[in-house]
Scaffold this motif. Structure first.
Motif, short mmCIF file in Angstrom:
data_model
loop_
_atom_site.label_atom_id
_atom_site.label_comp_id
_atom_site.label_asym_id
_atom_site.label_seq_id
_atom_site.Cartn_x
_atom_site.Cartn_y
_atom_site.Cartn_z
N ARG A 151 49.59 25.10 54.79
CA ARG A 151 47.95 24.90 54.97
C ARG A 151 47.58 23.68 55.99
NH1 ARG A 151 47.09 25.56 50.00
NH2 ARG A 151 47.43 23.24 49.52
N ASN A 152 48.37 22.74 55.79
CA ASN A 152 47.93 21.49 56.68
C ASN A 152 48.53 21.81 58.23
OD1 ASN A 152 47.21 20.29 54.25
ND2 ASN A 152 48.93 19.18 54.01
N ASP A 167 53.21 25.47 49.95
CA ASP A 167 51.82 25.60 50.38
C ASP A 167 51.23 24.79 50.97
OD1 ASP A 167 51.53 27.56 47.13
OD2 ASP A 167 52.60 28.10 49.25
N ASP A 168 51.25 23.37 50.64
CA ASP A 168 50.42 22.57 51.41
C ASP A 168 50.96 22.30 52.78
OD1 ASP A 168 50.52 20.02 48.53
OD2 ASP A 168 49.13 21.76 49.10
N LYS A 191 48.82 24.69 59.73
CA LYS A 191 48.22 26.16 60.11
C LYS A 191 49.59 26.81 60.55
CE LYS A 191 43.59 25.67 60.50
NZ LYS A 191 43.29 24.86 59.36
#
Lengths: 279, 565
Positions: B524-525, B520-521, B527
């Motif tokens: 998110r990081n 998930d990171d 995009k």
């Protein structure tokens, strides 16, 4: 026919090696106070066997004292008396059954907290979770129900206790057995005496004793949460089966004695060295 | 009586068929890489006459350099034009041979059982086999051992027929020869069984009636076995055995080896002769242990059903009774000989490998154990007083119904929920997403923890000729000898390799991986655009498909560079 000296010496060595393994393992890997608590039920079992041979009517008496020293085995005298009554229907048997029932009732609370009937939160949560997987309620209730929890635990213990691998190979190293010391109980080649001993047990004069106490022992140990080291109780019974097998082989296949004892001694001494060096 | 027996046998076969065909191809829901490997090898053979590595008609299939046995793969080939390349197709040979085993076992037991056990024992044993969890599992999935078992039993049955009608011995030899390369454990079992049968019946076999057929059979068997013999000494052929056997020290120490012990007695305490003997006997007796048979089962997640062992627990007392009486009773003739032969020999090849109680490798053991349980049931029933017999039949019927429901509960409901990951569930969904992606958009599929290329080849039905061109591993001459593996594969614009984040984020492409590979990171990081999360039945994430965002990544790197200046 007289046996040669080497055969006799090897026979004595084989018997000694068979006798020492389990007690030695218990002594080396447990505290002395704990060893006493494991050994006392086995000693009472041995005493019971002596009475079985000398005073058959009274042989159940020592078993009645086992729950005094080990409350977890509260049901052992009851199972023994019940099974004995099945083979020998008499008044003394009824008396022992009643006495065993009283003892079981007195020791029931400590037994219950250490038994498979003790509450298990995680197991109940698993049952609840799995219930939702089923398409119908009745099927979910049939296979996912609370009585299945102690039943599965008792079943697991029963089959572990009746598995020869437990006694001759300490289960198996690549098998994960939790909460078990996996002690070497007998040299693994003693299986060669054990299997004929089981097969020809019917011819043994100790059949009733082995059948009653062996079954009662396995049943009562199966009801414990953790039977490890408490199963030392079965040590005298297993020795009797081994002796029965050894006697059968000596009688029926005397020509095989020398090579069999030699191979047995070589492997068992090596195994004993492994037990002694594993500290 | 004959018609009645035939009706019962038909019903038994139908019951076994139903148990195995119910959701065949759909349960287990995934497709394990070995299944996909055999299926794709068959597909490649059909399309190009070569396997996916370009080897024409191999005698053992290289696959993941585990060199799978050939018989099953060749059985899949003719099914592909009928059923297409699907999970059902690759499991179908196992299913059909599993079902055919019931009438075969009936015929075999009818031939070798004493008259006093006819027709009950020959009917009861196939019935118990039909509902047996052990045999059912391998009848519903792609396992070569099932086909091997059928061929072995057929060969033995024809052998017994051939003792009376000599020419049938030739057929028996044919099927022994086919059984040999059908599965790894048959390499020991078939020669052992043949040798013992030859020894036992040597007078009959070398008599004029059988001599010619025996010779013809031997020649035929040799011809069929020649391809196997030609590669028997190669590292490839021996790969499986050398990797798994308990005597191999290449990758592991023997069981009970004391690594921390190094004193003077080390040569005795850690001696190979002692440890190997103990380990072999321990493994061998585990196959006869009621604990494994009726409680634990196989620990492998793909060779067992959850909460179910190889036999039902209610069969345990009948197994003990049957074993005791079977050994004691005289006059059982060939029934006793055949049952004890398999009972003793079947676990040997399995016991030579490291895993305790591997039901795949010891599948032939199910036959003698089922016979013994059936024998115990018949004996127990015979001991009962007539007044109790009806009640016993009613209890038996209830036990069977409970067992069938238990089988459904474990094999369909719990297996799907708990074992989806072990059956590589989810790749079909991944393949469907990749099929519908923008044309020629590259894809990188993470292969650090798995071999996804083969399941993608299977579900995408990628052109085998193209795959052979795009991926070179070893030359044909080194197919059985060179163990080099190229783990990274190209399937058109799809590449299976480890994701290299530094590089892969700068290319507009799909990335596919599990939750460890694509967290998930990272989404998110960087995009990243989630395309699809493929979930397991228990709602855990199986695979993630995301699209990279190169423009954002480039911008972020430019900004970082400026900040660092």
């Amino acid at each position: 026919m007289t046996k040669s000296s080497p055969t006799r010496i090897l026979l004595i060595l084989a018997i000694t090696l068979t006798l020492v393994f389990w007690p030695l393992g218990l002594l080396l890997y447990n505290r002395p106070a704990d060893v006493l608590s494991y050994a006392l039920p086995a000693l009472l079992m041995a005493l019971s066997f002596i009475l079985f041979k000398l005073k058959p009517r009274l042989w159940l008496i020592p078993l009645l004292f086992i729950p005094v020293f080990e409350p977890k085995l509260a049901l052992l005298p009851f199972f023994s008396a019940g099974l004995n009554l099945f083979f020998n229907r008499n008044r003394i048997g009824l008396f022992f059954l009643a006495a065993a029932l009283l003892i079981a009732l007195f020791s029931f609370r400590p037994f219950l907290s250490q038994s498979v009937f003790a509450p298990d939160y995680n197991a109940r949560q698993t049952i609840l979770r799995q219930t939702y997987l089923y398409p119908t309620t009745w099927m979910a209730r049939l296979f996912q129900n609370k009585p299945a929890i102690p039943w599965n635990k008792a079943k697991f213990n029963f089959f572990a206790l009746s598995d020869p691998n437990n006694y001759f190979f300490a289960f198996h190293p690549r098998e994960i057995t939790v909460d078990n010391q996996n002690l070497a109980k007998f040299p693994f080649l003693a299986l060669g005496f054990f299997l004929p001993g089981l097969l020809f047990l019917r011819q043994s004069p100790n059949l009733i004793f082995v059948a009653v106490t062996g079954s009662a022992g396995i049943l009562s140990l199966s009801l414990l949460q953790n039977f490890d080291r408490r199963d030392f109780l079965l040590y005298p019974i297993l020795l009797l089966i081994l002796w029965s097998g050894l006697t059968y082989l000596r009688r029926k296949h005397p020509g095989w004695e020398l090579p069999a004892y030699l191979a047995f001694s070589v492997f068992s001494i090596t195994e004993l060295l492994r037990v002694l060096t594993w500290i | 009586m004959k018609h009645f027996t035939l009706i019962i046998l038909t019903l038994i076969t139908l019951l076994g068929t139903f148990i195995r065909i119910y959701q065949l191809g759909k349960a287990p829901a995934g497709l394990y890489i070995d299944e996909a490997g055999q299926g794709y090898s068959a597909y490649s053979l059909l399309k190009t006459g070569r396997d996916e590595f370009g080897q024409p008609f191999p005698f053992a299939f290289r696959s993941f350099t585990d060199f799978k046995t050939p018989v099953y793969v060749y059985l899949i080939v003719p099914l592909i034009p009928i059923f297409d390349l699907t999970a059902l197709t690759v499991r179908f040979p196992s299913f059909i041979f599993s079902v055919l085993t019931f009438p075969l076992l009936y015929l075999l037991l009818k031939k070798i059982s004493p008259q006093k056990f006819q027709p009950t024992l020959p009917l009861l044993a196939p019935f118990l086999l039909a509902i047996s969890p052990w045999h059912t599992l391998f009848g519903r999935t792609n396992f070569e051992c099932n086909v091997a078992l059928f061929l072995l039993l057929l060969a033995v049955y024809l052998f017994y027929l051939g003792l009376e009608k000599g020419w049938i011995l030739t057929l028996s030899a044919l099927f022994f020869a086919l059984a040999l390369p059908a599965y790894h454990s048959q390499r020991f079992l078939v020669p052992a069984v043949v040798s013992i049968l030859l020894c036992r019946f040597r007078k009959t076999l070398f008599a004029p009636l059988c001599r010619r057929s025996l010779l013809a059979g031997a020649v035929l068997a040799l011809l069929i076995t020649l391809p196997t013999i030609s590669v028997a000494a190669t590292p490839g052929f021996l790969m499986r055995a050398s990797g798994l056997n308990i005597f191999s020290r290449a990758s592991h120490q023997p069981a009970w080896y004391k690594e921390t012990y190094s004193a003077s007695l080390d040569s005795l305490v850690n001696s190979s002769w002692f440890l190997s003997t103990k380990e072999f006997l321990s493994l061998y007796f585990s196959y006869h242990s009621p604990r494994y048979m009726f409680n634990l089962g196989d620990y492998g997640p793909r060779s067992s059903f959850p909460s179910l062992s190889t036999f039902f627990v209610w069969q345990f007392p009948f197994y003990l009774l049957g074993l005791y009486l079977f050994l004691k009773e005289k006059g059982l003739g060939e029934l006793k000989f055949f049952t004890l032969l398999l009972l003793i020999l079947a676990p040997v090849p399995a016991a030579l490998t490291r895993d305790p109680y591997s039901t795949i490798r010891a599948l032939p053991l199910v036959i003698p154990q089922i016979i013994i349980i059936s024998f115990g049931l018949l004996k127990a029933y015979a001991y009962l007083k007539p007044i109790w017999k009806r009640a016993a039949l009613a209890v038996f019927a209830l036990l069977i119904i409970h067992s069938l429901l238990n089988l459904y509960s474990s094999a369909i409901i719990l297996n799907e929920y708990y074992r989806a990951e072990e059956w590589d569930y989810g790749w079909k969904d991944v393949a469907n997403v990749l099929k519908n992606r923008p044309a020629n958009l590259p894809v990188v599929v993470d292969n650090v923890r798995d071999e996804p290329y083969i399941v993608l080849l299977f579900f995408l039905k990628h052109d085998p000729a193209a795959f052979q061109r795009e991926n070179f591993e070893v030359s044909n001459s080194e197919y059985y000898t060179n163990m080099t593996r190229q783990r990274d594969k190209k399937i058109g614009s799809i590449t299976t390799r480890a994701i290299v984040w530094e590089k892969d984020l700068l290319v507009d492409q799909y990335l596919v991986g599990d939750q460890l590979a694509i967290s998930d990171d990272q989404i998110r990081n960087h995009k990243l655009t989630p395309i699809k999360d493929v979930l397991y039945p228990d709602k855990g994430t199986a695979f993630r498909i995301i699209r990279t965002n190169p423009s954002y990544e480039l911008e972020q790197r430019r900004l970082r560079q400026e900040r660092n200046k």
